[in-house]
Design a protein around this motif. Structure first.
Motif, mmCIF file in Angstrom:
data_model
loop_
_atom_site.group_PDB
_atom_site.id
_atom_site.type_symbol
_atom_site.label_atom_id
_atom_site.label_comp_id
_atom_site.label_asym_id
_atom_site.label_seq_id
_atom_site.Cartn_x
_atom_site.Cartn_y
_atom_site.Cartn_z
ATOM 1 N N UNK A 1 0.832 -1.207 0.000
ATOM 2 C CA UNK A 1 0.000 0.000 0.000
ATOM 3 C C UNK A 1 0.866 1.256 0.000
ATOM 4 N N UNK A 2 1.959 1.221 0.746
ATOM 5 C CA UNK A 2 2.876 2.364 0.784
ATOM 6 C C UNK A 2 3.515 2.599 -0.577
ATOM 7 N N UNK A 3 3.892 1.514 -1.255
ATOM 8 C CA UNK A 3 4.494 1.639 -2.582
ATOM 9 C C UNK A 3 3.500 2.212 -3.577
ATOM 10 N N UNK B 1 8.262 12.348 -18.118
ATOM 11 C CA UNK B 1 7.958 11.058 -18.754
ATOM 12 C C UNK B 1 8.754 9.930 -18.104
ATOM 13 N N UNK B 2 9.993 10.208 -17.755
ATOM 14 C CA UNK B 2 10.800 9.218 -17.049
ATOM 15 C C UNK B 2 10.175 8.884 -15.695
ATOM 16 N N UNK B 3 9.714 9.894 -14.962
ATOM 17 C CA UNK B 3 9.101 9.652 -13.657
ATOM 18 C C UNK B 3 7.841 8.800 -13.788
ATOM 19 N N UNK B 4 7.027 9.081 -14.791
ATOM 20 C CA UNK B 4 5.794 8.306 -14.995
ATOM 21 C C UNK B 4 6.137 6.840 -15.265
ATOM 22 N N UNK B 5 7.086 6.617 -16.160
ATOM 23 C CA UNK B 5 7.460 5.248 -16.521
ATOM 24 C C UNK B 5 8.066 4.510 -15.337
ATOM 25 N N UNK B 6 8.976 5.172 -14.635
ATOM 26 C CA UNK B 6 9.661 4.520 -13.519
ATOM 27 C C UNK B 6 8.706 4.252 -12.365
ATOM 28 N N UNK B 7 7.802 5.198 -12.074
ATOM 29 C CA UNK B 7 6.845 5.001 -10.983
ATOM 30 C C UNK B 7 5.882 3.869 -11.300
ATOM 31 N N UNK B 8 5.450 3.785 -12.552
ATOM 32 C CA UNK B 8 4.559 2.693 -12.966
ATOM 33 C C UNK B 8 5.264 1.347 -12.849
ATOM 34 N N UNK B 9 6.527 1.298 -13.289
ATOM 35 C CA UNK B 9 7.297 0.058 -13.197
ATOM 36 C C UNK B 9 7.517 -0.342 -11.746
ATOM 37 N N UNK C 1 5.560 0.305 -9.170
ATOM 38 C CA UNK C 1 4.306 -0.224 -8.633
ATOM 39 C C UNK C 1 4.075 -1.653 -9.125
ATOM 40 N N UNK C 2 4.399 -1.892 -10.403
ATOM 41 C CA UNK C 2 4.237 -3.243 -10.966
ATOM 42 C C UNK C 2 5.155 -4.238 -10.270
ATOM 43 N N UNK C 3 6.403 -3.836 -10.011
ATOM 44 C CA UNK C 3 7.334 -4.723 -9.324
ATOM 45 C C UNK C 3 6.880 -5.016 -7.904
ATOM 46 N N UNK C 4 6.282 -4.013 -7.245
ATOM 47 C CA UNK C 4 5.778 -4.219 -5.892
ATOM 48 C C UNK C 4 4.634 -5.224 -5.885
ATOM 49 N N UNK C 5 3.760 -5.135 -6.893
ATOM 50 C CA UNK C 5 2.664 -6.104 -7.005
ATOM 51 C C UNK C 5 3.233 -7.511 -7.203
ATOM 52 N N UNK C 6 4.265 -7.615 -8.029
ATOM 53 C CA UNK C 6 4.889 -8.914 -8.260
ATOM 54 C C UNK C 6 5.479 -9.475 -6.979
ATOM 55 N N UNK C 7 6.195 -8.632 -6.238
ATOM 56 C CA UNK C 7 6.807 -9.104 -4.999
ATOM 57 C C UNK C 7 5.754 -9.529 -3.995
ATOM 58 N N UNK C 8 4.620 -8.817 -3.983
ATOM 59 C CA UNK C 8 3.557 -9.148 -3.039
ATOM 60 C C UNK C 8 2.939 -10.508 -3.343
ATOM 61 N N UNK C 9 2.730 -10.786 -4.646
ATOM 62 C CA UNK C 9 2.068 -12.035 -5.041
ATOM 63 C C UNK C 9 3.056 -13.190 -5.125
ATOM 64 N N UNK D 1 -0.470 -15.693 -13.092
ATOM 65 C CA UNK D 1 -0.448 -15.794 -11.634
ATOM 66 C C UNK D 1 -0.717 -14.438 -10.990
ATOM 67 N N UNK D 2 -0.176 -13.387 -11.605
ATOM 68 C CA UNK D 2 -0.397 -12.036 -11.062
ATOM 69 C C UNK D 2 -1.845 -11.596 -11.222
#
Length: 379
Positions: free
Chosen positions: A172-174, A212-220, A222-230, A355-356
């Motif tokens: 949630x923090x991520x 644009x870099x911030x948008x891409x990196x922040x989205x990535x 969040x995606x990595x955090x979802x992966x680590x969670x699952x 799986x995700x």
């Protein structure tokens, strides 16, 4: 620890050198030769890169002291990044790792400001004083920008540490820090393009690029955090497709095609077995398509397959998260799973995505952290 330079570093060195040699230095201190302007500008650009490296090294050193493995550091056009193999174990550790970067840049900026003042007092060359003062200002600006509360900036890490401490939920923090990063990114993109379109100021392309870099990196992130969670702690054996359909290396491409797409070979990739049953490669439908149609009757699978040396190989007990970067970098985006040389499965990026996408059970929010170190540092 490995330190790498992305090719785009050359771009920032050229841009900084040209901006200083053609603009900043001649405007502030005219009368010097072109050689002096260009030499000092190039030196300032190199020192700027060194200050970026110091910023990232500070992250790496503190990360290691807090039990986080550091894979390396890469400098590129918009700054640098310390590649952490894992995450901080506590919000306090996260705070320490994140805060040291801006603090290092701020201290460097202050030290350089002192050097500039000392040189000026000693009546040193005004051009040299100007170069040191510029380095001081750019380091302070770097510290302030990185402290903005938006992922993936250091301030975003600080925000995540605070939210993690308050909620007890790292995911949630991520998400919160990533949302702040995307918000700041879109703000920079909109204001940058507005400057270009309405004020006809081409320098607005810089904030747009950074946004644009911030948008891409922040989205990535969040995606990595979802992966680590699952997938955190999940082995390959739980996600792979077990007992995959195989094809013998002696089969001709014509025989192979005759069995698909509705027969035995209805998939898009197949482990290839030798006569003794050992895995020798991977055959994809794409490799078959590239083979000349007139020669498919006599061409064997072994002649067109991707050799096993060029295929990602995984063990059943290997963590999925450790394997995923290798899968994404692989041309076929698949891994052959072997258990002591015996084929037991095949894993694709689609398997991980599936799986995700599986609906997760609702979880209770963890109790608020009571780590006394975080309370002490945050106060």
């Amino acid at each position: 620890m490995r330190v790498g330079l992305h090719w785009s570093v050359l771009v920032i060195v050229v841009l900084v050198t040209v901006a200083l040699a053609r603009g900043e230095f001649p405007a502030a201190h005219p009368g010097y030769s072109a050689v002096q302007y260009w030499t000092l500008a190039l030196l300032a650009a190199v020192v700027f890169l060194v200050s970026l490296l110091a910023h990232e090294l500070a992250h790496a050193v503190v990360a290691r002291r807090n039990g986080v493995q550091v894979d390396g550091i890469t400098l590129w056009m918009l700054g640098g990044a310390a590649r952490l193999h894992s995450e901080a174990a506590t919000p306090a550790a996260e705070l320490r790792i994140a805060a040291v970067g801006p603090l290092t840049s701020l201290l460097a900026g202050g030290a350089l400001a002192g050097v500039a003042a000392g040189l000026d007092a000693l009546h040193a060359s005004g051009l040299v004083v100007e170069a040191v003062a510029w380095l001081s200002a750019i380091n302070i600006l770097l510290a302030v920008f990185n402290a903005l509360p938006a992922a993936p900036l250091d301030g975003g890490r600080l925000l995540r540490a605070y939210l993690w401490h308050r909620t007890g939920d790292r995911l949630r923090a991520t998400r919160g820090a990533s949302a702040a990063g995307r918000g700041l990114g879109w703000f920079l993109v909109v204001t940058g393009f507005a400057a270009v379109l309405f004020a006809h100021n081409l320098s607005g392309l810089w904030p747009a690029l950074i946004g644009w870099f911030l948008i891409s990196a922040a989205t990535a992130e969040a995606r990595q955090a979802e992966m680590r969670s699952v997938l955190g702690g999940v082995p390959v054996s739980r996600v792979m497709t077990p007992n995959p359909v195989t094809v013998p290396d002696t089969a001709t491409l014509a025989d192979f095609l005759a069995e698909g797409p509705f027969g035995h070979y209805r998939h898009s990739a197949f482990p290839v077995l030798a006569a003794g049953g050992s895995v020798v490669g991977l055959l994809t439908v794409r490799r078959v398509e590239l083979a000349p149609a007139q020669g498919r009757v006599s061409t064997t699978v072994g002649q067109v397959m991707r050799p096993l040396a060029d295929v990602v190989i995984a063990a059943p007990e290997e963590p999925v998260l450790d394997l995923f970067p290798r899968l994404e970098a692989s041309p076929v985006r698949r891994a052959v799973v072997l258990d002591e040389g015996r084929l037991v499965g095949i894993l694709t990026v689609a398997d991980i995505t599936r799986a995700l996408a599986w609906p997760a059970e609702p979880t209770q929010t963890l109790p608020r952290s009571t780590d006394p170190h975080l309370t002490k540092e945050a106060s």
